[in-house]
Scaffold this motif. Structure first.
Motif, PDB file in Angstrom:
ATOM      1  N   LYS A  98       0.832  -1.085  -0.025  1.00 26.33           N
ATOM      2  CA  LYS A  98       0.067   0.065  -0.043  1.00 26.33           C
ATOM      3  C   LYS A  98       0.813   1.198  -0.015  1.00 26.33           C
ATOM      4  CE  LYS A  98      -4.074   1.848   2.144  1.00 26.33           C
ATOM      5  NZ  LYS A  98      -4.650   2.050   0.893  1.00 26.33           N
ATOM      6  N   PHE A 145       1.681   5.566   0.457  1.00 29.80           N
ATOM      7  CA  PHE A 145       1.315   6.540   0.967  1.00 29.80           C
ATOM      8  C   PHE A 145       2.145   7.698   0.819  1.00 29.80           C
ATOM      9  CE2 PHE A 145       3.456   4.598   4.396  1.00 29.80           C
ATOM     10  CZ  PHE A 145       4.170   5.600   5.148  1.00 29.80           C
ATOM     11  N   LYS A 158       7.415   9.182  -1.510  1.00 27.61           N
ATOM     12  CA  LYS A 158       6.495   7.999  -1.467  1.00 27.61           C
ATOM     13  C   LYS A 158       6.740   6.892  -0.771  1.00 27.61           C
ATOM     14  CE  LYS A 158       3.960   5.795  -5.167  1.00 27.61           C
ATOM     15  NZ  LYS A 158       3.631   5.552  -6.736  1.00 27.61           N
ATOM     16  N   TYR A 217       5.943   2.634   0.546  1.00 26.64           N
ATOM     17  CA  TYR A 217       5.018   1.326   0.318  1.00 26.64           C
ATOM     18  C   TYR A 217       5.389   0.932   1.397  1.00 26.64           C
ATOM     19  CZ  TYR A 217       4.519   2.004  -4.899  1.00 26.64           C
ATOM     20  OH  TYR A 217       3.848   2.606  -6.333  1.00 26.64           O
ATOM     21  N   ILE A 257       0.448   2.796   9.511  1.00 27.82           N
ATOM     22  CA  ILE A 257       0.915   3.974   8.892  1.00 27.82           C
ATOM     23  C   ILE A 257       1.528   5.091   9.804  1.00 27.82           C
ATOM     24  CG2 ILE A 257       0.887   5.954   7.331  1.00 27.82           C
ATOM     25  CD1 ILE A 257      -0.896   4.227   5.714  1.00 27.82           C
ATOM     26  N   THR A 303       1.130  13.425   6.658  1.00 26.23           N
ATOM     27  CA  THR A 303       0.824  12.171   5.895  1.00 26.23           C
ATOM     28  C   THR A 303      -0.452  12.064   5.144  1.00 26.23           C
ATOM     29  OG1 THR A 303       2.196  11.280   7.702  1.00 26.23           O
ATOM     30  CG2 THR A 303       0.903   9.773   6.350  1.00 26.23           C
ATOM     31  N   ILE A 304      -0.306  11.767   3.842  1.00 22.20           N
ATOM     32  CA  ILE A 304      -1.314  11.518   3.053  1.00 22.20           C
ATOM     33  C   ILE A 304      -1.412  10.022   2.834  1.00 22.20           C
ATOM     34  CG2 ILE A 304      -2.514  12.057   0.691  1.00 22.20           C
ATOM     35  CD1 ILE A 304      -0.663  14.641   0.891  1.00 22.20           C
ATOM     36  N   PRO A 305      -2.458   9.321   3.164  1.00 22.68           N
ATOM     37  CA  PRO A 305      -2.795   7.953   2.920  1.00 22.68           C
ATOM     38  C   PRO A 305      -3.471   7.743   1.521  1.00 22.68           C
ATOM     39  CG  PRO A 305      -4.398   8.637   4.444  1.00 22.68           C
ATOM     40  CD  PRO A 305      -3.403   9.835   4.387  1.00 22.68           C
ATOM     41  N   THR A 306      -3.388   6.864   0.729  1.00 22.46           N
ATOM     42  CA  THR A 306      -3.935   6.298  -0.683  1.00 22.46           C
ATOM     43  C   THR A 306      -4.953   5.442  -0.407  1.00 22.46           C
ATOM     44  OG1 THR A 306      -2.459   4.756  -1.073  1.00 22.46           O
ATOM     45  CG2 THR A 306      -2.017   7.042  -1.663  1.00 22.46           C
TER      46      THR A 306
END
Length: 78
Positions: free
Chosen positions: A2, A4, A43, A45, A52, A71-74
């Motif tokens: 994943k 972020f 970026k 993973y 996170i 922090t920017i989660p995807t």
């Protein structure tokens, strides 16, 4: 895996040092210098199910020269 993103604000004059420290720790997939409110865009993973917040606290916040992070989660890639 994943992805972020983390926006990082560095102490004045320390963005290259911070970027090098993150690169040396081999936790980031990509590191970019950027303009604006933040100095770096990172970026990362992680394995599915990884906390996170804990990851960022343990692996990023410990880097000297970092003043602030966002922090920017995807959710989904298109």
């Amino acid at each position: 895996m994943k992805p972020f993103f983390i926006l990082i604000k560095c102490a004045l004059g320390r963005s290259y040092e911070v970027a090098a420290a993150i690169a040396d720790s081999e936790v980031a997939s990509e590191i970019y210098s950027i303009a604006g409110e933040h100095d770096l865009l990172v970026k990362i993973y992680v394995e599915d199910g990884t906390d996170i917040g804990h990851f960022v606290n343990e692996r990023i916040h410990c880097v000297p020269g970092i003043v602030d992070t966002r922090t920017i989660p995807t959710f989904k890639a298109f």
